[in-house]
Scaffold this motif. Structure first.
Motif, mmCIF file in Angstrom:
data_model
loop_
_atom_site.group_PDB
_atom_site.id
_atom_site.type_symbol
_atom_site.label_atom_id
_atom_site.label_comp_id
_atom_site.label_asym_id
_atom_site.label_seq_id
_atom_site.Cartn_x
_atom_site.Cartn_y
_atom_site.Cartn_z
ATOM 1 N N ARG A 1 99.491 -4.441 64.106
ATOM 2 C CA ARG A 1 98.124 -5.355 63.592
ATOM 3 C C ARG A 1 97.157 -5.884 64.713
ATOM 4 N N PHE A 2 96.671 -5.296 64.898
ATOM 5 C CA PHE A 2 95.926 -5.330 65.513
ATOM 6 C C PHE A 2 94.735 -7.523 65.709
ATOM 7 N N THR A 3 94.288 -7.348 67.584
ATOM 8 C CA THR A 3 94.322 -8.478 67.870
ATOM 9 C C THR A 3 93.168 -8.695 67.093
ATOM 10 N N ARG A 4 91.808 -8.319 66.698
ATOM 11 C CA ARG A 4 90.977 -8.528 66.819
ATOM 12 C C ARG A 4 90.475 -6.974 65.501
ATOM 13 N N GLY A 5 89.704 -7.319 64.386
ATOM 14 C CA GLY A 5 89.161 -6.935 62.846
ATOM 15 C C GLY A 5 88.327 -5.721 63.532
ATOM 16 N N ILE A 6 89.074 -4.161 62.929
ATOM 17 C CA ILE A 6 88.748 -2.949 63.520
ATOM 18 C C ILE A 6 87.738 -2.502 62.266
ATOM 19 N N THR A 7 86.193 -2.394 62.645
ATOM 20 C CA THR A 7 84.653 -1.771 62.048
ATOM 21 C C THR A 7 85.004 -0.281 62.749
ATOM 22 N N HIS A 8 85.686 -0.150 63.505
ATOM 23 C CA HIS A 8 85.582 1.340 63.744
ATOM 24 C C HIS A 8 87.227 2.581 63.538
ATOM 25 N N PRO A 9 87.499 2.349 62.048
ATOM 26 C CA PRO A 9 88.920 2.529 61.932
ATOM 27 C C PRO A 9 88.994 3.704 62.058
ATOM 28 N N ALA A 10 88.376 5.163 61.857
ATOM 29 C CA ALA A 10 89.292 6.123 62.127
ATOM 30 C C ALA A 10 89.088 6.402 63.859
ATOM 31 N N ASP A 11 88.438 5.848 64.434
ATOM 32 C CA ASP A 11 88.050 5.963 65.677
ATOM 33 C C ASP A 11 89.878 5.070 66.390
ATOM 34 N N VAL A 12 89.874 4.207 65.584
ATOM 35 C CA VAL A 12 91.264 3.514 65.564
ATOM 36 C C VAL A 12 92.464 4.384 65.296
ATOM 37 N N GLU A 13 92.125 4.566 64.375
ATOM 38 C CA GLU A 13 93.390 5.996 63.647
ATOM 39 C C GLU A 13 93.861 7.029 64.384
#
Length: 392
Positions: free
Chosen positions: A157-169
């Motif tokens: 669970r991330f502490t901020r909402g992710i808008t670049h999910p592909a980069d994070v994954e």
């Protein structure tokens, strides 16, 4: 007099001869210089960003190119000597990193190119990446070094909402021994779970690398986490609760270990159907109906041997107030109850036995209840989502 003149003439001739020799030497040097110049490589190496650059973006800024030649070697490393993986493409024209760079880090670049004549040219550069003002981390389960049941996903669970999910994954890599295909699925923009298609094989060793430092998860917000997490899958334990027969069959490594009488949710408070994973274990806890939307219907301060199955408040737990319900009828507010004693001191009762033979990640399957199947994101229960939907 004639002798003197002869001597002077000889001296002049000697001087002239010496001058001719110097000119010849000068011509030889000029020839060597031209020859040396002709051996200079025609390859031109260009490194971006420029040498000495500051506040460089962690993604997209680093690139090495070659003109009039092909790259043969590119080495990028930080101050600790850790190398950045990358690849040469375009038949030697370009090198790019395989992933993002870490934030607030100084990198050194050494690149070599070779021209058509086989002559090499080298270039070096150094730059420093940006220091982010806003950051995020991922809070993950299970813990590093833990042993868990076959149903345990790796959930973050991330502490901020992710808008670049592909980069994070992309920045999260999972390796297993033995090897198995593990895929991630996003629940909303702040939770990412990883699991294989079927339950883990007992004994599997899982290693997760969180390379989030420098990943831009949303505009202007960067990860600051670089961590390796390892855990082991223990023995296989899957327990099946039948809400109609009021029994639970516990299977260990595919064999029936024990059959226990239970009580599940009474009409109007039916227990979820589906595959549920034990996510929390509490020797004793307080259960208050107000926390799950049931008002003041109950407030039990000393519920023994409680193991969480959903985020919404479903537990499988000890019950010392159920009377003759176990194995006979459903009397709970949605939980699965096992006979227990107040204080949980009796190790021979079903609740104590089940608690002492369970671990985080074990699976409890409920069937034949009058409620619907539990949502995949209600707890660690992604197993209720078909694989083809999971990997979309």
């Amino acid at each position: 007099m004639a002798l003197i003149c002869g001597a002077l003439l000889l001296a002049a001739t000697a001087c002239g001869g010496g001058g001719g020799s110097d000119a010849g030497a000068g011509d030889a040097k000029a020839g060597d210089s031209t020859k040396s110049a002709s051996k200079q490589s025609q390859a031109v190496v260009t490194i971006a960003p420029k040498n000495g650059a500051k506040a460089v973006d962690t993604s997209g800024a680093l690139k090495v190119t070659a003109a009039k030649g092909k790259l043969t070697e590119v080495k990028v490393e930080d101050a600790k000597g850790t190398e950045v993986a990358g690849s040469i493409t375009g038949e030697g024209a370009t090198w790019t990193p395989a992933s993002h760079l870490a934030a607030a880090t100084t990198y050194k670049v050494h690149a070599v190119a070779k021209d058509s004549a086989g002559l090499t040219s080298a270039e070096e550069s150094s730059f420093t990446t940006l220091t982010p003002k806003n950051t995020f981390i991922g809070n993950f389960r299970p813990e590093d070094g833990s042993t868990v049941g076959v149903g345990m996903p790796f959930s973050i669970r991330f502490t901020r909402g992710i808008t670049h999910p592909a980069d994070v994954e992309k920045a999260i890599t999972i390796k297993t021994e033995p090897a198995v295909d593990v895929r991630g699925h996003w629940f909303g923009n702040d939770r990412l779970d990883f699991r294989p298609e079927n339950y883990w094989q007992a004994g599997t060793k899982v290693t997760v690398r969180l390379n989030l430092d420098g990943v831009e998860g949303r505009p202007g917000v960067y990860g600051k986490q670089a961590k390796t997490v390892s855990f082991t899958i223990g023995r296989s334990q899957v327990s099946t609760v039948d809400a109609k027969s009021h029994k639970m069959v516990v299977k260990r490594d595919g064999k029936v270990l024990k059959t226990l009488p239970v009580t599940t949710g009474k009409p109007g408070y039916d227990t979820w159907n589906g595959q549920m994973v034990i996510s929390e274990r509490l020797v004793v806890t307080r259960m208050n109906g107000e926390t799950v939307g049931y008002g003041g219907e109950y407030d039990i301060k000393d519920v023994p041997h409680a193991q969480r199955l959903t985020d919404s408040g479903t537990f499988i737990h000890g019950n010392y107030w159920g009377g003759g319900a176990f194995g006979n009828y459903n009397a709970s507010h949605g939980c699965v109850g096992l006979r227990d004693v107040r204080g949980g001191y009796d190790k021979s009762v079903p609740a104590s036995w089940f608690y002492n033979n369970s671990m985080i990640g074990d699976v409890v399957v409920v069937k034949n209840s009058n409620d619907r199947t539990v949502a995949p994101d209600n707890g660690l229960n992604g197993w209720n989502m078909p694989w083809d939907e999971w990997i979309k």
